[in-house]
Design an enzyme around this catalytic site. Structure first.
Site, short mmCIF file in Angstrom:
data_model
loop_
_atom_site.label_atom_id
_atom_site.label_comp_id
_atom_site.label_asym_id
_atom_site.label_seq_id
_atom_site.Cartn_x
_atom_site.Cartn_y
_atom_site.Cartn_z
N PHE A 129 24.47 2.88 22.24
CA PHE A 129 25.67 2.03 22.25
C PHE A 129 26.21 1.78 23.65
CE2 PHE A 129 27.83 6.10 22.68
CZ PHE A 129 28.93 5.78 23.47
N CYS A 139 24.64 7.68 31.00
CA CYS A 139 23.62 8.71 31.20
C CYS A 139 23.48 9.04 32.68
CB CYS A 139 22.28 8.27 30.63
SG CYS A 139 21.57 6.93 31.57
N GLU A 175 23.99 0.53 16.14
CA GLU A 175 24.79 -0.03 15.05
C GLU A 175 26.28 -0.08 15.42
OE1 GLU A 175 23.03 2.69 15.33
OE2 GLU A 175 23.32 4.08 13.65
P1 NAD Z 1 22.15 8.13 19.64
O1 NAD Z 1 21.02 9.06 19.91
O2 NAD Z 1 23.18 8.53 18.65
O3 NAD Z 1 21.58 6.72 19.10
C1 NAD Z 1 20.60 5.99 19.80
C2 NAD Z 1 19.78 5.18 18.80
O4 NAD Z 1 19.12 6.09 17.91
C3 NAD Z 1 20.63 4.22 17.95
O5 NAD Z 1 19.97 2.97 17.87
C4 NAD Z 1 20.68 4.92 16.60
O6 NAD Z 1 20.70 4.02 15.51
C5 NAD Z 1 19.39 5.74 16.56
N1 NAD Z 1 19.52 6.99 15.80
C6 NAD Z 1 20.64 7.78 15.70
N2 NAD Z 1 20.38 8.86 14.93
C7 NAD Z 1 19.09 8.76 14.56
C8 NAD Z 1 18.24 9.58 13.75
N3 NAD Z 1 18.66 10.70 13.18
N4 NAD Z 1 16.96 9.18 13.57
C9 NAD Z 1 16.49 8.03 14.14
N5 NAD Z 1 17.26 7.24 14.89
C10 NAD Z 1 18.54 7.57 15.11
O7 NAD Z 1 22.79 7.77 21.05
P2 NAD Z 1 24.14 6.99 21.36
O8 NAD Z 1 25.30 7.83 20.97
O9 NAD Z 1 24.05 5.60 20.85
O10 NAD Z 1 24.05 6.90 22.96
C11 NAD Z 1 24.48 7.91 23.81
C12 NAD Z 1 23.34 8.81 24.24
O11 NAD Z 1 22.31 8.04 24.87
C13 NAD Z 1 23.79 9.82 25.29
O12 NAD Z 1 23.19 11.06 24.98
C14 NAD Z 1 23.26 9.26 26.59
O13 NAD Z 1 23.04 10.21 27.61
C15 NAD Z 1 21.98 8.65 26.12
N6 NAD Z 1 21.52 7.63 27.05
C16 NAD Z 1 20.45 7.93 27.84
C17 NAD Z 1 20.00 7.03 28.79
C18 NAD Z 1 18.83 7.35 29.66
O14 NAD Z 1 18.34 6.45 30.36
N7 NAD Z 1 18.34 8.57 29.68
C19 NAD Z 1 20.65 5.79 28.92
C20 NAD Z 1 21.74 5.51 28.10
C21 NAD Z 1 22.17 6.45 27.16
#
Ligand code: NAD
Length: 489
Positions: free
Chosen positions: A156, A288, A183
């Site tokens: 997100f 991140c 989402e």
């Molecule tokens: P999230 O892991 O909750 O969700 C990311 C994606 O995974 C979404 O599209 C979601 O629908 C999907 N998802 C969620 N739960 C799932 C499951 N159980 N099984 C399969 N898919 C699933 O992350 P978020 O809250 O949207 O974003 C924040 C996180 O992303 C933070 O931890 C941040 O550090 C990380 N992030 C990392 C980078 C990087 O380059 N390393 C960049 C941006 C964000």
């Protein structure tokens, strides 16, 4: 056209060049985090919707992958121009559903456009190599070929930039592409899809499929998908990496982070405080590449802490669309509750509360929270180790420079680390010894430009080839080597 989000609008899928209703039955409200008002909703896809999207993307692959590369990049040039023309209205959609400030949204779109620009260089970047006389009378040629249909699952916090870490390279190299955006802020992805449509990519080359974990789990194991790019939290990144790799896919999975800045005794402290404040609190700490831990040499700790708290206290908190706002709200009520719990934990574990974000003046509506700064944090405390993803900064006292570097390297994460120093020897030692994928010297946020790869180490990344730059080209292609001999020649 990119318009503001309409009242009660539903985020539909973009599949095969058309907008289609998702039929999964489940839906989720999308809110404006600055007000708590409902903006619209997102409908989740069914397995049939996903099958259809992948079938259309697979169907488009043969023609797209054999389209002359020079022709393949023409829609990318138009796409770049459209993103620039609509940058302002796209930023407004992004701010309205995500909460960050307009300047932050404009900046993130700019970083996304950079990737489109780099991918326009695919005719050069995709070349592999040719060596005449590789062996007696034998010439050898390496070529890079696209894989098929690839999927990207995105988080997100950068709803415009992160899809653009993948889309331009995937399609420029001749693949067809399916995006599963977060989402929580799906309208930005749909506005980008409307620009893709206008740019004139053939139907089925770029598709957007909405949904939650079930959609992700079906997409990443689907027979019609060749490769998976993921960005999100560490537990999900690890799950996606293991599941998709287990199903035989090529995978790159970027996870969570807990980055550190080190402030050396000889640093320009005012500069270091300004940069650290911006790095920790931009995007309300939901980055991140944020640096939510500052490890400061004992000799300058008190002076730095004072400068930093002054900077953090001066930030204006409010709606991202208002002029003068330095920090917008957190993305949702539950996320703000989780950040507040970490603040409680910090207090319970005995850290010194130098600035309490709960007591700062913030608008009543929405999910705002002021900046919190904890001092003299124990390196083993929860708030020093776990990713909070909110405006909470922990200051840790280090005995000396060596101690500071070893404190950074204790982290389970390795996305980024920055050093503030005026000593070239320290900078060199930091570059050589610190265990992180993006390393900054006198830079608050170590974010690589699109022509360099982007990705972390340790629990911040699962895979081999990263996003952006050359790594993206190698991730989205298979190399074949032709070995040729012409005995009669
Ligand atoms: P999230 O892991 O909750 O969700 C990311 C994606 O995974 C979404 O599209 C979601 O629908 C999907 N998802 C969620 N739960 C799932 C499951 N159980 N099984 C399969 N898919 C699933 O992350 P978020 O809250 O949207 O974003 C924040 C996180 O992303 C933070 O931890 C941040 O550090 C990380 N992030 C990392 C980078 C990087 O380059 N390393 C960049 C941006 C964000």
């Amino acid at each position: 056209m990119v318009d503001p989000i309409g009242d009660g609008e539903v985020a539909h899928n973009y599949v095969g060049g058309e907008w289609r209703e998702a039929t999964g039955g489940e839906s989720l409200n999308v809110e404006n985090p600055a007000t708590g008002d409902q903006l619209g909703s997102i409908a989740f896809s069914s397995a049939d919707d996903e099958d259809e999207a992948i079938a259309l993307a697979n169907g488009a692959f043969e023609e797209w992958s054999t389209t002359a590369v020079e022709e393949r990049i023409q829609p990318l040039f138009r796409f770049k121009q459209l993103l620039e023309e609509h940058q302002e209205s796209l930023a407004e959609v992004l701010v309205t559903e995500h909460g960050k400030t307009k300047a932050e949204a404009m900046g993130e779109i700019r970083r996304g456009i950079e990737n489109v620009e780099v991918a326009c260089g695919i005719p050069t970047m995709m070349q592999a190599g040719h060596l005449p006389h590789a062996a007696p009378n034998i010439d050898e040629t390496a070529v890079r070929q696209p894989l098929g249909t690839v999927v990207a699952v995105t988080p997100f916090n950068f709803p415009a930039m992160i899809p653009l870490w993948f889309l331009p390279y995937a399609v420029a190299t001749g693949n067809t592409f399916v995006l599963k955006p977060s989402e929580r802020d799906p309208f930005t992805a749909n506005r980008i899809a409307s620009l893709v449509d206008e740019a004139g990519f053939p139907d089925g080359v770029v598709n957007v499929v909405h949904g939650g974990p079930d959609t992700v789990n079906r997409l990443i194991t689907h027979d019609g998908i060749e490769a998976v790019s993921f960005v999100g939290s560490t537990p999900i990144a690890q799950h996606v990496y293991e599941t998709a790799a287990g199903a035989g896919k090529r995978v790159q999975a970027q996870g969570g982070a807990k980055n550190h800045v080190v402030v050396s005794a000889n640093a320009n402290l005012q500069f270091a405080a300004e940069q650290t404040c911006s790095s920790a609190f931009a995007n309300a700490g939901q980055r991140c590449l944020a640096n939510p831990v500052a490890v400061v040499e004992d000799e300058v700790y008190d002076e730095f802490a004072e400068l930093l708290v002054d900077e953090a206290r001066a930030m204006e908190i409010g709606s991202g669309l208002e002029e003068g706002t330095d920090m917008g709200p957190l993305v949702s009520g539950p996320h703000r509750d989780s950040v507040l719990e970490y603040v409680e934990t910090g207090v319970e574990e005995g850290a010194e509360l130098l600035l309490d974000g709960r007591e700062q003046e913030v608008p009543e509506a929405g999910y705002h929270l002021g900046a919190t700064v904890f001092g003299d944090v124990d390196p083993d405390a929860t708030i020093a180790r776990e990713e909070i993803f909110g405006p909470v900064l922990a200051l840790i006292r280090a005995e000396d420079f060596d101690d500071a570097v070893s404190l950074v390297n204790r982290s389970q994460f390795g996305n980024a680390a920055s050093l503030f120093t005026s000593d070239g020897g320290e900078a060199r030692q930091f570059r050589l010894e610190v265990d992180a994928g993006n390393v900054g010297v006198n830079v608050g946020t170590a974010a690589a430009m699109a022509f360099f790869h982007f990705g972390g180490d340790k629990d911040s990344f699962f895979g081999d080839l990263h996003a952006q730059g050359d790594d993206a080209v190698r991730f989205y292609t298979d190399e074949t080597v032709y070995i040729e001999r012409w005995p009669d020649n």
